[in-house]
Motif scaffolding. Structure first.
Motif, PDB file in Angstrom:
ATOM      1  N   PHE A 216       0.810  -1.207   0.000  1.00 20.04           N
ATOM      2  CA  PHE A 216       0.000   0.000   0.000  1.00 20.04           C
ATOM      3  C   PHE A 216       0.850   1.267   0.000  1.00 20.04           C
ATOM      4  O   PHE A 216       0.326   2.364   0.194  1.00 20.04           O
ATOM      5  N   ASP A 217       2.127   1.106  -0.227  1.00 17.89           N
ATOM      6  CA  ASP A 217       3.023   2.237  -0.457  1.00 17.89           C
ATOM      7  C   ASP A 217       3.223   2.344  -1.970  1.00 17.89           C
ATOM      8  O   ASP A 217       3.811   1.452  -2.582  1.00 17.89           O
TER       9      ASP A 217
ATOM     10  N   LEU B 108       7.045  -2.965  -7.906  1.00 17.35           N
ATOM     11  CA  LEU B 108       6.705  -4.385  -7.968  1.00 17.35           C
ATOM     12  C   LEU B 108       5.766  -4.669  -9.136  1.00 17.35           C
ATOM     13  O   LEU B 108       5.876  -5.700  -9.801  1.00 17.35           O
ATOM     14  N   GLY B 109       4.838  -3.735  -9.385  1.00 20.08           N
ATOM     15  CA  GLY B 109       3.952  -3.884 -10.532  1.00 20.08           C
ATOM     16  C   GLY B 109       4.722  -3.859 -11.841  1.00 20.08           C
ATOM     17  O   GLY B 109       4.426  -4.633 -12.763  1.00 20.08           O
ATOM     18  N   MET B 110       5.733  -3.012 -11.921  1.00 22.07           N
ATOM     19  CA  MET B 110       6.564  -2.965 -13.121  1.00 22.07           C
ATOM     20  C   MET B 110       7.369  -4.260 -13.266  1.00 22.07           C
ATOM     21  O   MET B 110       7.574  -4.754 -14.388  1.00 22.07           O
TER      22      MET B 110
ATOM     23  N   LEU C  90      -1.051  -3.954  -6.138  1.00 19.55           N
ATOM     24  CA  LEU C  90      -0.049  -4.634  -6.960  1.00 19.55           C
ATOM     25  C   LEU C  90      -0.583  -4.894  -8.362  1.00 19.55           C
ATOM     26  O   LEU C  90       0.092  -4.627  -9.366  1.00 19.55           O
ATOM     27  N   ALA C  91      -1.818  -5.393  -8.437  1.00 19.41           N
ATOM     28  CA  ALA C  91      -2.424  -5.689  -9.745  1.00 19.41           C
ATOM     29  C   ALA C  91      -2.719  -4.415 -10.523  1.00 19.41           C
ATOM     30  O   ALA C  91      -2.596  -4.384 -11.751  1.00 19.41           O
ATOM     31  N   LEU C  92      -3.114  -3.356  -9.815  1.00 20.88           N
ATOM     32  CA  LEU C  92      -3.432  -2.101 -10.493  1.00 20.88           C
ATOM     33  C   LEU C  92      -2.204  -1.506 -11.167  1.00 20.88           C
ATOM     34  O   LEU C  92      -2.263  -1.057 -12.315  1.00 20.88           O
ATOM     35  N   PHE C  93      -1.067  -1.520 -10.474  1.00 17.10           N
ATOM     36  CA  PHE C  93       0.152  -0.984 -11.086  1.00 17.10           C
ATOM     37  C   PHE C  93       0.670  -1.903 -12.190  1.00 17.10           C
ATOM     38  O   PHE C  93       1.252  -1.429 -13.164  1.00 17.10           O
TER      39      PHE C  93
END
Length: 267
Positions: A112-113, A120-122, A146-149
């Motif tokens: 949530f940061d 991590l998403g990248m 995580l999934a959104l990014f």
């Protein structure tokens, strides 16, 4: 009279367009018109920006030489950059203060940061760049950032499976799947979030036995969608056999000789 902007400013503004909208085609013709230069000049600018992004190890710009005349920034972390990001996160997660009952570790503050979640998403987007997904799917709650990014980096929409149906989601499809404890859990997905026949990339925050990811596989099947990949932030070393056989994890959680959690990079 319109004042022509300096090249340095133009390079910054073009780069910002690519970075704000990764994996989305940006018209070079429109950029040429907006900056009042030729397409050849824009092409040279894009080449310079591409070299810089590649040198930074965060991705490349691909150019469509066809009728569209567009270009897009594809996030693809270099091995060195990826290792640097994951080593930092693994070091944070290995803190003894994060140990929770049942051999779990606390990682909610990291996901949530936005700084960590974006990196991590990248990383996950880099791993699944070639899967040609149409939509990213996850389940509430910690998997959402995580999934959104990941979806943002891939230029895709996000579909969120919930464990309680909400009236605000409209009509929903429900599936029931067994959990690791032997119970049966219900999962819901609004019918407007996923269309029949789409290619789905599943992203999960933590996998122990893999029951939640297996539930999302069932959900995709109900929509007659094709699952093209499953990505996980942390995968537990135990049990070795998961409900989902094919997945890629960024980090692995195991126990050290003294029983404390040990987080390591996968691959």
């Amino acid at each position: 009279m319109t004042v022509k902007i300096q090249r340095t400013e133009r390079l910054v503004r073009i780069a910002s367009r690519f970075l704000l909208f990764p994996s989305r085609l940006i018209s070079m013709t429109q950029m040429a018109e907006a900056f009042k230069v030729s397409k050849t000049v824009i092409s040279d600018d894009v080449s310079i920006i591409n070299s810089s992004l590649t040198e930074e190890g965060i991705g490349t710009i691909t150019v469509d030489r066809g009728r569209t005349g567009g270009a897009s920034f594809l996030p693809a972390l270099s091995p060195g950059k990826r290792k640097e990001i994951l080593e930092t996160v693994a070091r944070l997660l290995s803190d003894r203060d994060r140990v929770l009952p049942g051999g779990l570790i606390y990682y909610g503050d990291i996901l949530f940061d936005p700084m960590y979640a974006f990196s991590l998403g990248m990383s996950l987007a880099s791993d699944f760049l070639e899967c040609e997904a149409d939509v990213v799917m996850t389940s509430e709650v910690k998997g959402i950032p995580l999934a959104l990014f990941t979806a943002h980096c891939l230029g895709l929409p996000l579909a969120v499976c919930r464990f309680r149906n909400r009236a605000s989601d409209g009509p929903a499809v429900a599936v029931h799947y067994p959990t690791g404890t032997g119970d049966v859990q219900a999962m819901y997905l609004g019918t407007r979030q996923l269309q029949k026949g789409k290619r789905v990339l599943i992203i999960d925050d933590y996998m122990r036995g893999g029951s939640t990811a297996a539930g999302m596989l069932l959900m995709a099947k109900e929509f007659k969608a094709e699952v093209v990949g499953t990505g996980v932030f942390i995968a537990s070393g135990e049990p070795a056999k998961k409900a989902v056989a094919d997945y890629r994890a960024l980090l692995r959680l195991e126990k050290s000789s003294d029983g404390s959690p040990l987080v390591s990079i996968v691959g």
